[in-house]
Design a protein around this motif. Sequence first.
Motif, PDB file in Angstrom:
ATOM      1  N   GLY A   1       0.578  -1.414   0.179  1.00 51.45           N
ATOM      2  CA  GLY A   1      -0.272   0.315   0.511  1.00 51.45           C
ATOM      3  C   GLY A   1       0.639   1.365  -0.021  1.00 51.45           C
ATOM      4  N   LEU A   2       2.082   1.113  -0.588  1.00 50.51           N
ATOM      5  CA  LEU A   2       2.671   2.385  -0.640  1.00 50.51           C
ATOM      6  C   LEU A   2       2.994   3.252  -1.550  1.00 50.51           C
ATOM      7  CD1 LEU A   2       6.431   1.185   0.649  1.00 50.51           C
ATOM      8  CD2 LEU A   2       4.253   2.133   2.181  1.00 50.51           C
ATOM      9  N   VAL A   3       1.992   2.251  -2.618  1.00 48.40           N
ATOM     10  CA  VAL A   3       2.275   3.198  -4.056  1.00 48.40           C
ATOM     11  C   VAL A   3       1.226   3.092  -4.511  1.00 48.40           C
ATOM     12  CG1 VAL A   3       3.166   2.795  -6.812  1.00 48.40           C
ATOM     13  CG2 VAL A   3       5.117   2.618  -4.274  1.00 48.40           C
ATOM     14  N   ASP A   4       0.250   4.220  -5.352  1.00 43.12           N
ATOM     15  CA  ASP A   4      -1.482   3.925  -5.523  1.00 43.12           C
ATOM     16  C   ASP A   4      -1.203   4.152  -7.483  1.00 43.12           C
ATOM     17  OD1 ASP A   4      -2.374   4.107  -3.098  1.00 43.12           O
ATOM     18  OD2 ASP A   4      -1.901   6.280  -2.940  1.00 43.12           O
ATOM     19  N   GLY A   5      -0.241   4.595  -7.912  1.00 38.68           N
ATOM     20  CA  GLY A   5      -0.835   4.599  -9.685  1.00 38.68           C
ATOM     21  C   GLY A   5       1.260   4.441 -10.094  1.00 38.68           C
ATOM     22  N   LEU A   6       0.617   4.338 -11.053  1.00 37.47           N
ATOM     23  CA  LEU A   6       1.996   3.745 -12.290  1.00 37.47           C
ATOM     24  C   LEU A   6       2.071   4.488 -12.877  1.00 37.47           C
ATOM     25  CD1 LEU A   6       1.749  -0.070 -12.116  1.00 37.47           C
ATOM     26  CD2 LEU A   6       2.859   1.289 -10.162  1.00 37.47           C
ATOM     27  N   ARG A   7       3.379   4.813 -13.848  1.00 32.49           N
ATOM     28  CA  ARG A   7       3.344   5.685 -14.946  1.00 32.49           C
ATOM     29  C   ARG A   7       4.161   4.967 -16.069  1.00 32.49           C
ATOM     30  NH1 ARG A   7       8.231   7.783 -18.084  1.00 32.49           N
ATOM     31  NH2 ARG A   7       7.511   9.937 -19.400  1.00 32.49           N
ATOM     32  N   ILE A   8       3.908   4.544 -16.830  1.00 32.39           N
ATOM     33  CA  ILE A   8       4.747   3.319 -17.941  1.00 32.39           C
ATOM     34  C   ILE A   8       5.111   4.007 -19.259  1.00 32.39           C
ATOM     35  CG2 ILE A   8       4.388   1.310 -18.772  1.00 32.39           C
ATOM     36  CD1 ILE A   8       3.615   1.372 -16.238  1.00 32.39           C
ATOM     37  N   ASP A   9       6.850   3.679 -19.189  1.00 32.71           N
ATOM     38  CA  ASP A   9       7.534   4.602 -19.926  1.00 32.71           C
ATOM     39  C   ASP A   9       7.973   3.993 -21.146  1.00 32.71           C
ATOM     40  OD1 ASP A   9       9.990   6.647 -20.701  1.00 32.71           O
ATOM     41  OD2 ASP A   9      11.269   4.634 -20.733  1.00 32.71           O
ATOM     42  N   HIS A  10       7.091   4.512 -22.427  1.00 39.92           N
ATOM     43  CA  HIS A  10       7.335   3.756 -23.604  1.00 39.92           C
ATOM     44  C   HIS A  10       6.902   2.503 -24.050  1.00 39.92           C
ATOM     45  CE1 HIS A  10       9.337   4.088 -28.044  1.00 39.92           C
ATOM     46  NE2 HIS A  10      10.439   3.126 -27.320  1.00 39.92           N
ATOM     47  N   PRO A  11       5.879   2.407 -23.820  1.00 38.72           N
ATOM     48  CA  PRO A  11       5.461   1.243 -24.203  1.00 38.72           C
ATOM     49  C   PRO A  11       5.496   1.079 -25.115  1.00 38.72           C
ATOM     50  CG  PRO A  11       3.212   2.927 -24.215  1.00 38.72           C
ATOM     51  CD  PRO A  11       4.513   3.992 -23.563  1.00 38.72           C
ATOM     52  N   ASP A  12       5.520   2.516 -26.684  1.00 40.04           N
ATOM     53  CA  ASP A  12       5.368   1.423 -28.173  1.00 40.04           C
ATOM     54  C   ASP A  12       6.933   0.506 -28.696  1.00 40.04           C
ATOM     55  OD1 ASP A  12       3.354   2.632 -28.981  1.00 40.04           O
ATOM     56  OD2 ASP A  12       4.377   4.789 -29.148  1.00 40.04           O
ATOM     57  N   GLY A  13       8.076   0.673 -27.232  1.00 39.03           N
ATOM     58  CA  GLY A  13       8.713  -0.182 -27.729  1.00 39.03           C
ATOM     59  C   GLY A  13       8.733  -1.607 -27.322  1.00 39.03           C
ATOM     60  N   LEU A  14       7.688  -2.125 -26.413  1.00 35.84           N
ATOM     61  CA  LEU A  14       6.782  -3.083 -26.133  1.00 35.84           C
ATOM     62  C   LEU A  14       6.787  -4.358 -27.005  1.00 35.84           C
ATOM     63  CD1 LEU A  14       5.424  -2.978 -22.759  1.00 35.84           C
ATOM     64  CD2 LEU A  14       7.786  -3.240 -23.550  1.00 35.84           C
ATOM     65  N   ALA A  15       6.735  -5.882 -27.618  1.00 32.46           N
ATOM     66  CA  ALA A  15       6.306  -6.303 -28.035  1.00 32.46           C
ATOM     67  C   ALA A  15       4.914  -6.630 -27.987  1.00 32.46           C
ATOM     68  CB  ALA A  15       6.517  -7.563 -28.453  1.00 32.46           C
ATOM     69  N   ASP A  16       3.866  -7.093 -27.267  1.00 33.09           N
ATOM     70  CA  ASP A  16       2.941  -6.421 -26.374  1.00 33.09           C
ATOM     71  C   ASP A  16       2.726  -5.451 -26.103  1.00 33.09           C
ATOM     72  OD1 ASP A  16      -0.033  -7.525 -26.560  1.00 33.09           O
ATOM     73  OD2 ASP A  16       0.559  -9.360 -25.441  1.00 33.09           O
ATOM     74  N   PRO A  17       2.314  -4.043 -25.873  1.00 35.34           N
ATOM     75  CA  PRO A  17       1.642  -2.999 -24.793  1.00 35.34           C
ATOM     76  C   PRO A  17       0.676  -3.883 -24.054  1.00 35.34           C
ATOM     77  CG  PRO A  17       2.424  -2.660 -26.567  1.00 35.34           C
ATOM     78  CD  PRO A  17       2.401  -3.730 -27.607  1.00 35.34           C
ATOM     79  N   ARG A  18      -0.928  -4.349 -25.241  1.00 29.92           N
ATOM     80  CA  ARG A  18      -1.624  -4.188 -24.732  1.00 29.92           C
ATOM     81  C   ARG A  18      -1.715  -6.105 -23.824  1.00 29.92           C
ATOM     82  NH1 ARG A  18      -6.360  -7.438 -28.714  1.00 29.92           N
ATOM     83  NH2 ARG A  18      -4.731  -9.133 -28.054  1.00 29.92           N
ATOM     84  N   GLY A  19      -0.834  -7.023 -24.289  1.00 32.00           N
ATOM     85  CA  GLY A  19      -0.736  -7.669 -22.833  1.00 32.00           C
ATOM     86  C   GLY A  19       0.076  -7.625 -21.405  1.00 32.00           C
ATOM     87  N   TYR A  20       1.028  -6.696 -22.130  1.00 31.06           N
ATOM     88  CA  TYR A  20       2.036  -6.107 -21.329  1.00 31.06           C
ATOM     89  C   TYR A  20       0.899  -5.496 -19.968  1.00 31.06           C
ATOM     90  CZ  TYR A  20       4.478  -3.086 -17.844  1.00 31.06           C
ATOM     91  OH  TYR A  20       5.198  -2.575 -16.756  1.00 31.06           O
ATOM     92  N   LEU A  21       0.252  -4.269 -20.231  1.00 26.64           N
ATOM     93  CA  LEU A  21      -0.681  -3.362 -19.408  1.00 26.64           C
ATOM     94  C   LEU A  21      -1.715  -4.702 -18.491  1.00 26.64           C
ATOM     95  CD1 LEU A  21      -1.859  -0.657 -21.702  1.00 26.64           C
ATOM     96  CD2 LEU A  21      -0.173  -0.841 -19.942  1.00 26.64           C
ATOM     97  N   GLU A  22      -2.154  -6.002 -19.745  1.00 26.75           N
ATOM     98  CA  GLU A  22      -3.408  -6.689 -18.890  1.00 26.75           C
ATOM     99  C   GLU A  22      -2.728  -7.572 -17.882  1.00 26.75           C
ATOM    100  OE1 GLU A  22      -4.528  -9.193 -22.022  1.00 26.75           O
ATOM    101  OE2 GLU A  22      -6.098  -7.574 -22.574  1.00 26.75           O
ATOM    102  N   ALA A  23      -1.771  -8.103 -17.930  1.00 26.53           N
ATOM    103  CA  ALA A  23      -0.599  -9.290 -17.145  1.00 26.53           C
ATOM    104  C   ALA A  23      -0.529  -7.413 -15.966  1.00 26.53           C
ATOM    105  CB  ALA A  23       0.675  -9.068 -17.341  1.00 26.53           C
ATOM    106  N   LEU A  24      -0.450  -6.209 -15.818  1.00 29.97           N
ATOM    107  CA  LEU A  24       0.023  -5.245 -14.885  1.00 29.97           C
ATOM    108  C   LEU A  24      -0.815  -5.432 -13.705  1.00 29.97           C
ATOM    109  CD1 LEU A  24       2.758  -3.626 -13.774  1.00 29.97           C
ATOM    110  CD2 LEU A  24       1.999  -2.153 -15.391  1.00 29.97           C
ATOM    111  N   ARG A  25      -2.371  -5.088 -15.205  1.00 32.31           N
ATOM    112  CA  ARG A  25      -3.568  -4.985 -14.294  1.00 32.31           C
ATOM    113  C   ARG A  25      -3.943  -5.849 -13.190  1.00 32.31           C
ATOM    114  NH1 ARG A  25      -7.647  -0.533 -16.125  1.00 32.31           N
ATOM    115  NH2 ARG A  25      -5.803   0.614 -14.863  1.00 32.31           N
ATOM    116  N   ALA A  26      -3.204  -7.156 -13.242  1.00 32.55           N
ATOM    117  CA  ALA A  26      -4.058  -8.475 -12.596  1.00 32.55           C
ATOM    118  C   ALA A  26      -3.750  -8.245 -11.629  1.00 32.55           C
ATOM    119  CB  ALA A  26      -4.033  -9.687 -14.002  1.00 32.55           C
TER     120      ALA A  26
END
Length: 709
Positions: free
Chosen positions: A201-226
Amino acid sequence: MSRPVSTYRLQLTPDFGFAQVAEIAGYLRDLGVSHVYLSPVLQAVPGSRHGYDVTDHSRIREEFGGTKGFREMAQRLAAYDLGIVLDLVPNHMNTENELFRAVLRDGPASPYARWFDIEWDGGKVALPVLGDDTEPVVDGDVLRYHEHEFPHPGHYRLVDWREGPGYRRFFDVSTLIGLRAEDPEVLFGTHEVIFWLLDEGLVDGLRIDHPDGLADPRGYLEALRARSGGVWTVVEKILIGAERLPRDWACDGTTGYEALNRVNGLFVDPEGKAPLVELFTRLTGEPEDYRAVMTRAKHEVIDLFFGPEVRRLARAVSCTPAAAAELLAAMPVYRAYVVPGEPPPRESVEIVEQAAATCSPAVRPLVQQALYGSPEAIIRFQQACGPVMAKGVEDTALYRWFPLSCLNEVGGEPDLFGLSAEEFHEFCAGMPPHSMTTLSTHDTKRSEDVRARLAVLSEMPEEWAEAVSRWSAEVSFDRHLDYLAWQNLMAAWPISAERFTGYLLKAAREAKTAISWMRPDPGYEQRLRAFAEAAVRLDVGRFTERIDAHAMSNSLGAKLVQLMMPGVPDVYQGNETTDFSLVDPDNRRPVSFPREPATEWDSAKLLVTSQALRLRRRLEPAAPYTPLHAEGDAAEHVIAFARGARPHAVAVATRLPVRLARRGWGATTLALPAGHWRDLLAGGLHTGRIPLAHLLGTYPVALLERHDL
């Protein structure tokens, strides 16, 4: 866990770590923000001033205070009702890390080989470090070459630094190696510290740097949200023109460059385009057509920097490198959002097809592969688009084509002058309610107040041309650089010769017309320094002083609009008062706290910022946005809107103040929503239809809150 209402971005450095953040908790609370938004906190290259060069994902950076310091800071911030937003770098890490050293030592058999996006050539990876005839020296189990050290023997080959590496990198930076965040092991290995900070509970939010470099931004964000439990997340995604963030990305929005450019456009006069473009082309010799300059710049950076990326893409799609380069240069956006194994979105097909329509027939096979081909073909094309856009547009074309350089911003289109109030209202209607908005960041080309001054030039191009003519008659240097120099000297005034020289050196190197980072010229650079030193001695400040009342109006207007429009507003460090910084590293200089107003402009900006931030904390999280329309001859000079289901707040800002000063408000009025409204800036109560000359008589902006008697 609390969703941010507003954020305050702090740039952590070895001199400004967790203890220093804790010390200003009271100041930030009083300012009105809900969350402190920190630059990357994981272990980075020693001495790094930005933190995007992570070397160890398992540790919080010791130079900032380590884990103990982070906990103490978080406790202190929580005591002042402040949460924390973290900046994550999932796409890459610095090559000076133990995991990559193990890969160089053990080759593809290393358990860490899957972490990095490497193209193995006969079991070896190319390392671009050679720059002279010096022979590498074997020293026990280490191979040394100048300051570089590698395991000996190893699974690598040293190549010329211009050749490019055998791995995906961040843009053209070979010291930043691409990570394979699409691999669950890599994702959890690089996020383990972030996840326990979230779990505690020490962190309330995330800023993700340069998602365009990722092979699968959508999959990354889904895994991160889960894994994160749905924590508030925004992505550093640069959107061009009408482009919008994909709806299936599991995030709350972007970091706000599209909002920045819309707000900026409100204060630029479209009538200034023709005379300013004419002035620019006459002084620089550049063409009127920005798009031609941009396309040429993208082709140049492909040839200069991206040979390995283009060849790798060409192999993946079975086409020639020339065809791959041609389509990449024609792409108008940073990513086409195609996912392997799925039908490409209609918008993606249109983007790629329209780009291909400007190319030779040789690109047709690549189009099919980029849209419908193998996962390797689709992903490599996606990952190559972003670097070409970033280096070709942001870091080249924007330094070559600059009739009005406040338009030359990240994600901006410098040939589009001005945005109407109606267009802005339409944009706000489609804004994700929890997307971030901003005016200045650690990556903007110039600060919001520099842009506020530059916007004034769109309303007085003739006077500006006369001033430039006078200065140029006294001092001149390089026709490709001088006009950019005069704009930024005036807008950043007062500025030291050292800071101005630093800016011009970077601008010249990015433009690549006379020198570049790869092609230095000591003689040119010496003459540039002499020009800068002479230019700062001219009486440029007289012109700046003459326009500053109008620039202040633009500054306060932009600030109020950004803080009160839909989204989660961010304030970049120090920008609650005036800041006349240029591109990094100038905009990452240390900031002193608390901010003490030194000028009338400072005081007014601090008042607007603090009152708007405090009011945002009293509004419902996703308060509806309702456009308000003035009536009268000067109606075009106001942007106004209400926030709240039963409107709770009203924001009013002046537009195009130079032309307004010539005509006055006259009988122009604004009808307020029903009820009584308290003026949080100038004081007093208002109700019904009110003359704008009265409402904006003290400040060029007004912030009203419902006041039920």
